[in-house]
Design a protein around this motif. Structure first.
Motif, mmCIF file in Angstrom:
data_model
loop_
_atom_site.group_PDB
_atom_site.id
_atom_site.type_symbol
_atom_site.label_atom_id
_atom_site.label_comp_id
_atom_site.label_asym_id
_atom_site.label_seq_id
_atom_site.Cartn_x
_atom_site.Cartn_y
_atom_site.Cartn_z
ATOM 1 N N HIS A 9 -40.705 4.332 28.269
ATOM 2 C CA HIS A 9 -41.339 4.239 27.277
ATOM 3 C C HIS A 9 -40.768 3.774 25.958
ATOM 4 C CE1 HIS A 9 -44.764 6.528 29.109
ATOM 5 N NE2 HIS A 9 -43.651 7.495 29.475
ATOM 6 N N PHE A 10 -41.257 3.509 24.989
ATOM 7 C CA PHE A 10 -40.564 2.940 23.673
ATOM 8 C C PHE A 10 -39.767 4.156 22.938
ATOM 9 C CE2 PHE A 10 -44.621 0.194 23.271
ATOM 10 C CZ PHE A 10 -44.351 -0.531 24.337
ATOM 11 N N VAL A 11 -38.946 3.838 22.155
ATOM 12 C CA VAL A 11 -38.446 4.760 21.232
ATOM 13 C C VAL A 11 -38.633 4.148 19.726
ATOM 14 C CG1 VAL A 11 -36.322 5.734 20.391
ATOM 15 C CG2 VAL A 11 -36.337 4.909 22.707
ATOM 16 N N ILE A 12 -39.579 5.262 19.081
ATOM 17 C CA ILE A 12 -39.914 4.887 17.804
ATOM 18 C C ILE A 12 -39.925 6.377 17.120
ATOM 19 C CG2 ILE A 12 -41.903 4.121 16.476
ATOM 20 C CD1 ILE A 12 -43.028 2.572 18.593
ATOM 21 N N ASP A 13 -38.804 6.383 16.232
ATOM 22 C CA ASP A 13 -38.665 7.705 15.803
ATOM 23 C C ASP A 13 -37.418 7.532 14.743
ATOM 24 O OD1 ASP A 13 -38.729 10.673 15.409
ATOM 25 O OD2 ASP A 13 -38.007 11.112 17.389
ATOM 26 N N ARG A 14 -37.313 8.556 13.808
ATOM 27 C CA ARG A 14 -36.215 8.781 12.993
ATOM 28 C C ARG A 14 -35.069 8.989 13.865
ATOM 29 N NH1 ARG A 14 -37.626 9.539 7.473
ATOM 30 N NH2 ARG A 14 -40.105 9.520 7.045
ATOM 31 N N VAL A 15 -33.810 8.580 13.453
ATOM 32 C CA VAL A 15 -32.687 8.710 14.083
ATOM 33 C C VAL A 15 -32.288 10.043 13.999
ATOM 34 C CG1 VAL A 15 -30.424 7.940 14.696
ATOM 35 C CG2 VAL A 15 -32.100 6.106 14.242
ATOM 36 N N PRO A 16 -31.712 10.933 14.614
ATOM 37 C CA PRO A 16 -31.151 12.290 14.326
ATOM 38 C C PRO A 16 -29.999 12.354 13.730
ATOM 39 C CG PRO A 16 -31.851 12.100 16.743
ATOM 40 C CD PRO A 16 -31.934 10.708 16.551
#
Length: 496
Positions: A403-410
């Motif tokens: 799956h892709f990674v599309i998110d804010r970086v923690p």
């Protein structure tokens, strides 16, 4: 408390000009963000996103498969249908002359709807193919997934003009088994032209692009405390931003060490043959007469073949992903991460000029599987003396679950990531950026696809791709048997 989205007039920096970066920039501009700048160390505009001209990225390619069916993964099935609608719109814009990038004409296409057939050496349809048929039927797309083993499906294919794609390798007339499922909604993205088209559209909406090894080369993040407030480039200039979005393909895990265990750069192997215009195969392998295809994609190292019709210059591309190679290198923090290794891309010399029949530094396993496949499925190539002329190692970014990674970086306010294409993201060039902007704005975060793309760690999920095996791995290029100059022209290549 959730981090707020930038205002429409605040600066946004996108690092990387592949499909994630292009699509994100395009959709930011469409949403009214007025200060969007994309940085890339390669002169993508000058190179035309062509690896034959020296462009070096997964998105820099001749062609990519477009398909809708995803077995039980209906989130991508829906995303594909959304993308295909826009692919067709882009073709219409080109044909009408409404958006024609430099170097393209109204006769060009960025999407060819020639279908995608998934082939197998199994005696019956694999469970994945059955799930593809069922999934599309449940979604309201009946008779779009056509099994070669189903009499009614064959009749549907004939009535809709898909006979050419149901047995593209003429197996049945040679008394050979032909087991597969045709996704008649799919086809082929003309990758380099599609990227140029997206670049052109983004520029027309006011997106700025900074290219080159100094001005466009990301060097480091700029901080105010723990908040990322922009980037510094290799020319020692700083570029302030309310939001920085990293979309650097295979280089992303190097720039963001937090991705360790979640994403890693892995390589597929590509072979290019050139079909002469005078060959009988010229017409047979044309985009109008031949679909995109995959073969034994879930069969490990002895499978994983995919391919395309020939292009307008006769290039016939066959790829291998049965073994996903890595290039572990020790980074500045002392940890090993796989780094895209341009030296393993002998399709061009010094990153620029094609060098002809260059096959060295190509994995022997990839060559063996590609050779065996072509011998069995297209024996006419050997009969006409058509051989592999160029090879390439193409670097993707795999995630452990595909799956892709599309998110804010923690723990890094002001920073987002869009990566993890895992070899199947290009088809979403027209629409994935819209989803990236949604995530940035906090819109629709409970949608199934967005939940799959969240920043995550392994916690019992099924592992699709083994990552972070290090320099001791059998897949690490330092441990991989490669073709050498002594192999060229000998038995190792005689089959082709």
């Amino acid at each position: 408390m959730a981090e707020q989205a930038p205002r429409k007039d605040e600066a946004i920096v996108v690092v990387g000009s592949g499909i994630f970066g292009l699509s994100t920039a395009l959709h930011l501009a469409r949403r009214g963000y007025s200060s969007v700048t994309v940085f890339d160390r390669q002169p993508c505009d000058e190179l035309g996103f062509s690896y034959l001209k020296g462009a070096d990225a997964a998105s820099a390619d001749m062609n990519k498969i477009v398909r809708s069916a995803y077995g039980p993964q209906t989130e991508y099935q829906m995303l594909s249908q959304e993308a295909i609608a826009v692919w067709n719109e882009w073709n219409q814009e080109l044909a009408a002359g409404a958006a024609v990038p430099p170097g393209l004409t109204k006769e060009d296409r960025v999407f060819v709807p020639n279908g995608n057939i998934s082939l197998s050496t199994s005696s019956e349809l694999p469970s994945w193919e059955i799930a593809c048929i069922e999934g599309m039927e449940k979604a309201g797309y009946p008779d779009t997934q056509l099994a070669t083993t189903d009499r009614r499906h064959r009749q549907v294919a004939t009535s809709k003009g898909w006979d050419f794609a149901m047995d593209p390798f003429q197996r049945e007339r040679r008394g050979k088994p032909n087991v597969g499922v045709l996704d008649s909604t799919g086809g082929m993205a003309v990758a380099d032209k599609a990227c140029r088209f997206a670049l052109h559209k983004a520029k027309s909406l006011g997106v700025k692009f900074v290219y080159g090894p100094e001005a466009g080369h990301f060097d480091s993040f700029c901080y105010e405390g723990s908040k990322v407030v922009g980037i510094k480039t290799r020319d020692n200039k700083t570029h302030s931003a309310a939001m920085t979005i990293v979309a650097c393909g295979g280089w992303t895990p190097v720039l963001l060490p937090e991705l360790d265990g979640l994403a890693e750069a892995t390589a597929g192997s590509v072979a290019l043959l050139r079909i002469p215009r005078e060959s009988a195969l010229w017409t047979r392998l044309s985009p109008e007469s031949f679909p995109t295809y995959t073969w034994n994609m879930r069969d490990g190292a002895e499978g994983g073949i995919y391919g395309f019709p020939r292009d307008e210059n006769g290039w016939f591309k066959v790829g291998y992903r049965g073994t996903k190679y890595t290039n572990p290198m020790v980074q500045g923090d002392g940890r090993e991460r796989s780094t895209p290794a341009t030296r393993w891309s002998p399709a061009h010399k010094d990153g620029r000029e094609p060098v002809g029949r260059e096959l060295t530094d190509f994995p022997k396993q990839a060559h063996k599987v590609i050779s065996a496949f072509l011998d069995e499925y297209l024996p006419q190539l050997a009969a006409e003396g058509i051989k592999v002329e160029m090879t390439r190692i193409c670097w993707y970014t795999d995630t452990f679950d595909n799956h892709f990674v599309i998110d804010r970086v923690p723990q890094r306010e002001g920073l987002m990531v869009a990566t993890g294409g895992s070899g199947h993201a290009f088809k979403y060039l027209p629409n994935i950026g819209n989803w990236v902007v949604d995530v940035m704005e906090g819109v629709g975060l409970d949608r199934p696809a967005v939940r799959k793309w969240r920043w995550r760690a392994r916690s019992g999920e099924k592992v699709v791709n083994s990552l972070m095996e290090g320099s001791g791995s059998a897949r690490a290029l330092g441990n991989v048997a490669l073709l050498r100059e002594s192999d060229v022209g000998t038995g190792a290549l005689s089959k082709l």
